[in-house]
Design an enzyme around this catalytic site. Sequence first.
Site, mmCIF file in Angstrom:
data_model
loop_
_atom_site.group_PDB
_atom_site.id
_atom_site.type_symbol
_atom_site.label_atom_id
_atom_site.label_comp_id
_atom_site.label_asym_id
_atom_site.label_seq_id
_atom_site.Cartn_x
_atom_site.Cartn_y
_atom_site.Cartn_z
ATOM 1 N N CYS A 1 1.703 -9.051 2.028
ATOM 2 C CA CYS A 1 2.586 -8.035 1.697
ATOM 3 C C CYS A 1 2.913 -7.402 -0.086
ATOM 4 C CB CYS A 1 3.662 -6.781 2.588
ATOM 5 S SG CYS A 1 4.918 -9.046 2.201
ATOM 6 N N HIS B 1 9.632 -8.132 3.619
ATOM 7 C CA HIS B 1 8.410 -7.286 3.191
ATOM 8 C C HIS B 1 8.909 -6.867 2.644
ATOM 9 C CE1 HIS B 1 5.008 -5.082 4.813
ATOM 10 N NE2 HIS B 1 6.311 -3.803 4.873
ATOM 11 N N ASP C 1 3.296 1.460 2.092
ATOM 12 C CA ASP C 1 3.249 0.906 2.765
ATOM 13 C C ASP C 1 1.754 0.093 2.654
ATOM 14 O OD1 ASP C 1 3.084 -1.899 3.512
ATOM 15 O OD2 ASP C 1 4.323 -1.431 4.752
#
Length: 275
Positions: free
Chosen positions: A73, A112, A127
Amino acid sequence: MSEPRLKNLNLYLQRLGFSAPPAPTLETLQQLQLRHTGAFAFENLTTLSGEPVLIDLASVEHKVLHQGRGGYCYELNNLFLALLQDLGFVARGISGRVVMGQPEGAWTARTHRLSLVMLDGVRYITDVGFGGMVPTAPLLLDTSDEQSTPHEPYRIEHHADGYTLRAKVGDEWRAMYIFDLQRQEDIDFTLGNWYVSTHPESSFVKQLMVARTGQGWRRTLNNGSFAIHRIGEESERRQVTDVHELIGLLESEFDIRVPAHEGLTHTLQRLIVVA
């Protein structure tokens, strides 16, 4: 539009199937997110090699676009955010706490990274770096309704501490991560990345995690367990115990150019040995 942050914008767009910069519309955002999760794998090979995970934009761009790699991420969503901003989207990075696989009500570390996008006064989250359950479409923030994607349905619950993203897996709405809209700076992502990539309790330093999406399917690799999940069908699974077969799988099924690194090879072999 401001000066592009990306050095290789045209190459990036080509990898995503665009011959020219598209307009910053919802349709574009949808296509970008879907194509990105198919073109660039989620993977943590760098943490397993013992090398530092560099998350500055230039390093991520070089790794993903020129070295044939994916990332996690802090890499993929950083790169994707720069792409969105270069295309004229109003977007910024936000962060969350992964609770997938945790007991209901768990409150984990803030590790995250994702992005908030504003389009015509409407807020979305996007995302491209959440592994095997990455959403393959942007999601409306300000609704609790079920939202369809090219893969599983998702929904966002608003509560006192922010929001919880849930995915419908079978008949169960499973919590993926908790997030809020608090302003984040580079140092916040640096701290999260440092924890994820170096802390001995981080799963990223203890196991191989790889994922990629495609039309109607998800592929995942956890240590030596390889699976293909097709929508509405039973998953196909097999165990890989030979490191050369594993490397071939990473290249053929996930489109990852595995670096020639002796320490990484030894680590992969250790992780896939069946107890």
